[in-house]
Design a protein around this motif. Sequence first.
Motif, PDB file in Angstrom:
ATOM      1  N   SER A   1       0.769  -1.168  -0.011  1.00  0.00           N
ATOM      2  CA  SER A   1      -0.080   0.093  -0.069  1.00  0.00           C
ATOM      3  C   SER A   1       0.911   1.191  -0.029  1.00  0.00           C
ATOM      4  O   SER A   1       1.732   1.307   0.872  1.00  0.00           O
ATOM      5  CB  SER A   1      -0.905  -0.046   1.158  1.00  0.00           C
ATOM      6  OG  SER A   1      -1.927  -0.961   1.128  1.00  0.00           O
TER       7      SER A   1
ATOM      8  N   HIS B   1      -3.683   2.099   7.952  1.00  0.00           N
ATOM      9  CA  HIS B   1      -3.214   1.085   7.167  1.00  0.00           C
ATOM     10  C   HIS B   1      -2.630   0.122   7.691  1.00  0.00           C
ATOM     11  O   HIS B   1      -1.406   0.507   8.139  1.00  0.00           O
ATOM     12  CB  HIS B   1      -2.901   1.559   5.765  1.00  0.00           C
ATOM     13  CG  HIS B   1      -3.652   2.336   5.076  1.00  0.00           C
ATOM     14  ND1 HIS B   1      -4.332   1.574   3.722  1.00  0.00           N
ATOM     15  CD2 HIS B   1      -4.121   3.707   4.776  1.00  0.00           C
ATOM     16  CE1 HIS B   1      -5.098   2.787   3.204  1.00  0.00           C
ATOM     17  NE2 HIS B   1      -5.116   3.720   3.796  1.00  0.00           N
ATOM     18  N   LYS B   2      -2.965  -1.085   7.851  1.00  0.00           N
ATOM     19  CA  LYS B   2      -2.385  -2.135   8.351  1.00  0.00           C
ATOM     20  C   LYS B   2      -1.969  -3.208   7.406  1.00  0.00           C
ATOM     21  O   LYS B   2      -2.286  -4.512   7.371  1.00  0.00           O
ATOM     22  CB  LYS B   2      -2.902  -2.813   9.564  1.00  0.00           C
ATOM     23  CG  LYS B   2      -3.316  -1.710  10.536  1.00  0.00           C
ATOM     24  CD  LYS B   2      -2.350  -1.069  11.102  1.00  0.00           C
ATOM     25  CE  LYS B   2      -2.749   0.000  12.229  1.00  0.00           C
ATOM     26  NZ  LYS B   2      -1.800   1.229  12.508  1.00  0.00           N
ATOM     27  N   ASP B   3      -1.392  -3.021   6.245  1.00  0.00           N
ATOM     28  CA  ASP B   3      -1.082  -4.029   5.047  1.00  0.00           C
ATOM     29  C   ASP B   3       0.074  -4.610   5.157  1.00  0.00           C
ATOM     30  O   ASP B   3       1.016  -4.352   6.169  1.00  0.00           O
ATOM     31  CB  ASP B   3      -1.251  -3.121   3.739  1.00  0.00           C
ATOM     32  CG  ASP B   3      -2.307  -2.432   3.876  1.00  0.00           C
ATOM     33  OD1 ASP B   3      -3.547  -2.771   3.677  1.00  0.00           O
ATOM     34  OD2 ASP B   3      -2.282  -1.142   3.535  1.00  0.00           O
ATOM     35  N   ASP B   4       0.455  -5.653   4.130  1.00  0.00           N
ATOM     36  CA  ASP B   4       1.636  -6.414   4.313  1.00  0.00           C
ATOM     37  C   ASP B   4       2.841  -5.501   4.285  1.00  0.00           C
ATOM     38  O   ASP B   4       3.653  -5.570   4.904  1.00  0.00           O
ATOM     39  CB  ASP B   4       1.696  -7.482   3.114  1.00  0.00           C
ATOM     40  CG  ASP B   4       0.488  -8.453   3.134  1.00  0.00           C
ATOM     41  OD1 ASP B   4       0.150  -8.779   4.466  1.00  0.00           O
ATOM     42  OD2 ASP B   4       0.074  -8.993   2.092  1.00  0.00           O
TER      43      ASP B   4
ATOM     44  N   VAL C   1       3.965  -1.009   3.723  1.00  0.00           N
ATOM     45  CA  VAL C   1       3.348   0.343   3.449  1.00  0.00           C
ATOM     46  C   VAL C   1       4.588   1.063   2.997  1.00  0.00           C
ATOM     47  O   VAL C   1       5.731   1.131   3.500  1.00  0.00           O
ATOM     48  CB  VAL C   1       2.794   0.585   4.804  1.00  0.00           C
ATOM     49  CG1 VAL C   1       2.434   2.409   4.681  1.00  0.00           C
ATOM     50  CG2 VAL C   1       1.693  -0.139   5.141  1.00  0.00           C
TER      51      VAL C   1
ATOM     52  N   LYS D   1       4.138  -5.205   8.023  1.00  0.00           N
ATOM     53  CA  LYS D   1       3.004  -5.209   8.845  1.00  0.00           C
ATOM     54  C   LYS D   1       3.132  -5.321  10.338  1.00  0.00           C
ATOM     55  O   LYS D   1       2.491  -4.685  11.180  1.00  0.00           O
ATOM     56  CB  LYS D   1       2.074  -6.483   8.589  1.00  0.00           C
ATOM     57  CG  LYS D   1       0.762  -6.323   8.953  1.00  0.00           C
ATOM     58  CD  LYS D   1      -0.243  -7.417   8.294  1.00  0.00           C
ATOM     59  CE  LYS D   1      -1.854  -7.416   8.654  1.00  0.00           C
ATOM     60  NZ  LYS D   1      -2.489  -8.431   8.162  1.00  0.00           N
TER      61      LYS D   1
END
Length: 320
Positions: free
Chosen positions: A3, A81-84, A86, A171
């Motif tokens: 992200s 945002h807590k995506d794989d 960032v 993450k």
Amino acid sequence: MISILLATYNGEKYITQQVESILSQTNQDFRLFIYDDKSTDKTFSILTEYASKFPEKITVVQNDVNTGGTKLNFMQMMVRHKDDYVMLCDQDDVWLPDKIEVSLSKIKEMEKKSGSDTPLLVHTDLKVVDDNLDVISSSYEKMSNKDFSETSVNFAVTMNNVAGCTALYNKALAGYFTAVPGFFVMHDWWLSLTAAVFGKIGAVNKQPILYRQHRGNEKGAKRVISAKYFFYVMTHVKTMTAMINDSYKQAGAFLETYGSKINAENLELISAYASIPVLPKFKRLGIVRKYKTYMYGKARKVAQLFFLLTASKNETGIFG
């Protein structure tokens, strides 16, 4: 999936170049999330047009009200945002085609050694350019007299070594950003301090981004090694004192946010650093010596020691 978080505000002059550079990346496993801070120019309309053309790639949101600064816009995005993985992105730069590839390769290498459950942050050098993308300096690290290999907590608490627009984090690190801190100097400094305390930081000795310098920059690159910069430091006492004071205040806010999670060694160091403003002058220097919380570079270090020994404290405990 990666992200990319892009903060915008009145960036119509450069935003098209930046978005196009992201869409031209060699690695296409990303989504671009753009949060516009209530721009008054054509920025938002330009972005909504891109979102309509690339709905699978681009999401555009406009804040209900202006946050009052880029750092808050970014911090709010980091909380959401807590995506794989960032990445952070400024509106007026240009990414070279391999920017994502370079950073992702480094963090994957770190994850193999430390595990994906370890909070990890990767950042790169930058190529500093002017308004027309003509090169000012081939290395931001050299221009600003920094050492990107320095990742210790005693360094990270005193000054920021990470330009947010070069950052990629995993993450595990994203999980630490659950709310906007009560105080923070800049979002990227808070990011790097968190990574130093709870995880690891890796630097890439490449410049996969054109870091544009222009009058509208909220924060820009300075030639710290120059005599001109040293003169600036010594003739802008109030400005420099405020900057140093902010580092103490940020350390205090960091303790309030994460105190129960910090290990004993780092807790002692950060607590000591945050206490400097309320100490007598002779004890301030003792704290810096004991915990080695010196700023990097001669000009910065001289300024730091000068203020430690000459600044008085007022009723609030902050240097006046």
